[in-house]
Each structure stands twice: as C-alpha cells, then as structure tokens.
Motif scaffolding. Structure first.
Motif, mmCIF file in Angstrom:
data_model
loop_
_atom_site.group_PDB
_atom_site.id
_atom_site.type_symbol
_atom_site.label_atom_id
_atom_site.label_comp_id
_atom_site.label_asym_id
_atom_site.label_seq_id
_atom_site.Cartn_x
_atom_site.Cartn_y
_atom_site.Cartn_z
ATOM 1 N N TYR A 234 21.985 40.583 -14.343
ATOM 2 C CA TYR A 234 22.398 39.428 -15.149
ATOM 3 C C TYR A 234 23.382 38.549 -14.388
ATOM 4 N N ILE A 235 24.377 39.155 -13.772
ATOM 5 C CA ILE A 235 25.394 38.372 -13.064
ATOM 6 C C ILE A 235 24.787 37.652 -11.865
ATOM 7 N N MET A 236 23.990 38.350 -11.064
ATOM 8 C CA MET A 236 23.396 37.707 -9.892
ATOM 9 C C MET A 236 22.472 36.566 -10.298
ATOM 10 N N ALA A 237 21.691 36.771 -11.359
ATOM 11 C CA ALA A 237 20.782 35.721 -11.818
ATOM 12 C C ALA A 237 21.557 34.506 -12.318
ATOM 13 N N THR A 238 22.594 34.750 -13.115
ATOM 14 C CA THR A 238 23.353 33.643 -13.704
ATOM 15 C C THR A 238 24.155 32.882 -12.659
ATOM 16 N N VAL A 239 24.800 33.609 -11.757
ATOM 17 C CA VAL A 239 25.585 32.939 -10.717
ATOM 18 C C VAL A 239 24.674 32.139 -9.792
ATOM 19 N N SER A 240 23.476 32.658 -9.504
ATOM 20 C CA SER A 240 22.562 31.947 -8.617
ATOM 21 C C SER A 240 22.143 30.601 -9.202
ATOM 22 N N VAL A 241 22.157 30.482 -10.524
ATOM 23 C CA VAL A 241 21.805 29.212 -11.176
ATOM 24 C C VAL A 241 22.747 28.105 -10.721
#
Length: 367
Positions: A234-241
């Motif tokens: 979740y964190i990696m996906a959201t930060v990558s946005v």
C-alpha cells in the motif's frame, strides 16, 4: 559529476539517512515486543497445508513493527499535507485489516473491499494519477490527461500493488527484502527527480524493513503476516503515485513497473494461471515464483537470493533509465535481457516433473 553522484553528495542525503536510521531503530526495538503481542493475541501461523513453507507455529503479526518504525520516522521528518495524511489514514486501515486477518484469517472478498476503501481514502485526499506520459515516444501527444479516469486507475493501481506484495510473502525474508530493494530504488529515483519528501518516506520504509529483517531471515523468528505485506504494498503504491507518475517524461510510465517488477510479474502470472485453470483469481495455489524455485531444487535461502537479484536488476534498470544517456540505456537493455531470461525460465518454463516436491518455511496467503 553525474546525476547519481550529485545525489550521493547532497546535504539532503543526511536528512534522508537520519530518517532511515530512526525507522530502523524503532522497528528493530519494536519487533520483540510485537512478537510477544502476536502470541498473546493468537496471531500465530500454524502450518496446515502444502502452501505453507514452515513446519512449526510462528508468530505472524510482525508487520506492526515495520508500521511503527515507518510511522515514527514520517511523523518526525516529513511535513504532513492533506495527501500524506490521507495516505497515512489509509495505511492505518490496511494495518488494522492485516492484524484482524492474521488473527482470524478473513475471507478474500471482505479484505478486498476494505482495501478499496483504504485506496479511496488516499485517492480522495489528492493522491491521484491525473497525467500519464505516453509510452509511444513517436506520438505527437507526449502525455495522457486522465481526467475523472484518474480516480479508478489510481484505486486499481494501489489495490493491485497491495495484493501483489502480499502474494510474494511466501519465504522467510522474501517480501520484506524485495520491498527493501524496491523502496531503496524509489528513494534513489526520488532524489534524482528532486522529490525530497518522497525520498524521506522511502528512507523510512527502507529503515523499517531493515530493522525487521534480522528477525525474518531464514529461519524466521516472526513473520510480517498480512499486516506487513499489505502495508508495504500500500505504501509503495501510494507514494509512487506522487513520486513517479507525476513526472512528465517517459520514465513516469515505465519506472514504477520496473521498481515493483517482481510482485507485478508474479501477480499477473498468478491471475493468468488461475483463470486458465478455471479457478477464481483469488483462489490460493502453490504456483508462485518462490514455489517454482523451491520445486526446481533451490533451498529457501537460495530461492530468496535469486529473487533478490531479480529485484535488484529491475531496480537498477529503473535508476539507469531515470538517469538517461545512451551508455546507460545500453546497460538498461542488457540488465533487462538478463531479467527476462531468468523470468522466462522461472515463470513460463517452470519445474520439470522430477524437480517437483515439497519443502518449507513461511506462510503465503492470497488476498
């Protein structure tokens, strides 16, 4: 001095390193406490089917320690705006869901719905992929304006990566190590494109994973469980946005897929494999990449090492592509060639019949 060299000597790097160390210290100190809490709470993984890769009960709520380390560093070192607050609120929802799942083994569909809610919390707070670079470099239109489509696209991206990291959590130290490599790649790229806040958040995630890894290496003393694997995804996906997709260059389309290449490849093949066999995409099985490596005769440590190498190659390719240049592009193509060759052997060819067999250490739970 090249771009990577400038990043390494920048004074900002000390700020990033401080966040990394702080997260590592908190995570490492919290893990023994979380281990005791896991046992008291009843979040213990007892091997009961062929997908389990261990032969004795092991506490599985270790992701809480990773979450505590990350949260402590972010609250101290990162100024919080509406987007980051939404991301952290969504992360809390994911962690609570993970704790309950580690305790009660929740059904896949309710978990999926809660993950969508957590993704929506982040998206409605401003974490939206509103522009994508056009992967067709010959097109007169260099970018795609997504408009309202950005909202469902971002939700799909966040939920997909959340579950992709969860799916590779099948061997001691695998998901945590791969997430460390992916987060470190995001950290370097964030510095290359001058996204200091993203770099600090990724440093916090790298540190939190590093603090937990000594307890998670084979033979594992504690598993991160769904609490950890879904939180990391979740964190990696959201930060990558915010850190990658918002760059108006070709790299904004390709780089996120390279950084998270291993879990993305695994989840794609899992869906194709299950659908082709007439199964639900959420149906657990024993055909993931780590299972295939074990069936090919690798030991657990060897299999994890192979997957670390693949992740590192993909991460290096992402960094090289970001830095640009003809020579770097050739290195990128060579690295990708190696990754594709290994992926072809593991994913498509698979083990021979005589290689197949059981072995084991950690839990792998789909959801």
């Amino acid at each position: 001095m090249n771009d990577i060299g400038k990043v390494l000597v920048s004074q900002d790097i000390w700020y990033v390193l401080l966040a990394l160390v702080a997260a590592a210290v908190v995570s490492c100190a919290a893990t023994p406490v979380v281990k005791v809490l896991s046992v008291k709470f009843g979040a213990v993984d007892v091997p009961k089917d062929g997908r389990r890769m261990h032969d004795h009960p092991i506490p599985r709520m270790g992701g809480l320690a990773i979450f505590f380390g990350f949260l402590a560093a972010v609250l101290v070192f990162v100024p919080l705006n509406a987007e980051k607050k939404g991301m952290l609120l969504g992360a809390v929802i994911i962690v609570v869901l993970g704790v309950l799942d580690d305790k009660y083994a929740l059904p896949a569909k309710p978990k999926f719905l809660v993950q969508i809610v957590a993704a929506l919390v982040a998206v409605l707070s401003g974490n939206v992929i509103d522009v994508l670079s056009n992967p067709n470099i010959f097109s007169a239109n260099p970018e795609w304006q997504l408009g309202w489509l950005g909202y469902p696209v971002t939700v799909i991206w966040i939920v997909a990566i959340t579950n992709a990291v969860n799916l590779i959590d099948g061997l001691d130290g695998l998901a945590c190590g791969v997430s460390t490599i992916s987060s470190a790649t995001m950290l370097i790229i964030a510095r290359l494109v001058s996204e200091l806040d993203v770099a600090v958040m990724m440093a916090a995630l790298v540190g939190a994973c590093i603090g937990f890894l000594p307890y998670n290496f084979n033979p594992a003393k504690i598993f991160m469980g769904d609490t950890g694997s879904t939180f990391l995804g979740y964190i990696m996906a959201t930060v990558s946005v915010n850190g990658m997709f918002k760059q108006y260059t070709f790299i904004s389309f390709v780089v996120p897929f390279l950084m998270l290449g291993l879990p993305i490849f695994d989840v794609c093949f899992a869906v194709v494999r299950r659908v082709s066999h007439g199964q639900s995409p959420m149906q657990p099985d024993r055909g993931h990449v780590h299972h295939r490596l074990i069936d090919m005769g690798f030991s657990q440590k060897q299999a994890v090492g192979v997957l670390y190498v693949i992740s590192a190659i993909l991460g290096l390719s992402a960094v090289v592509l970001t830095a640009g240049g003809a020579a770097r592009a050739m290195l990128f193509l060579a690295a990708m060639g190696v990754a594709v060759a290994v992926a072809w052997r593991v994913f498509l060819v698979g083990p021979s019949e005589e290689d197949k067999g059981g072995s084991g250490e950690e839990d792998e739970r789909d959801g």
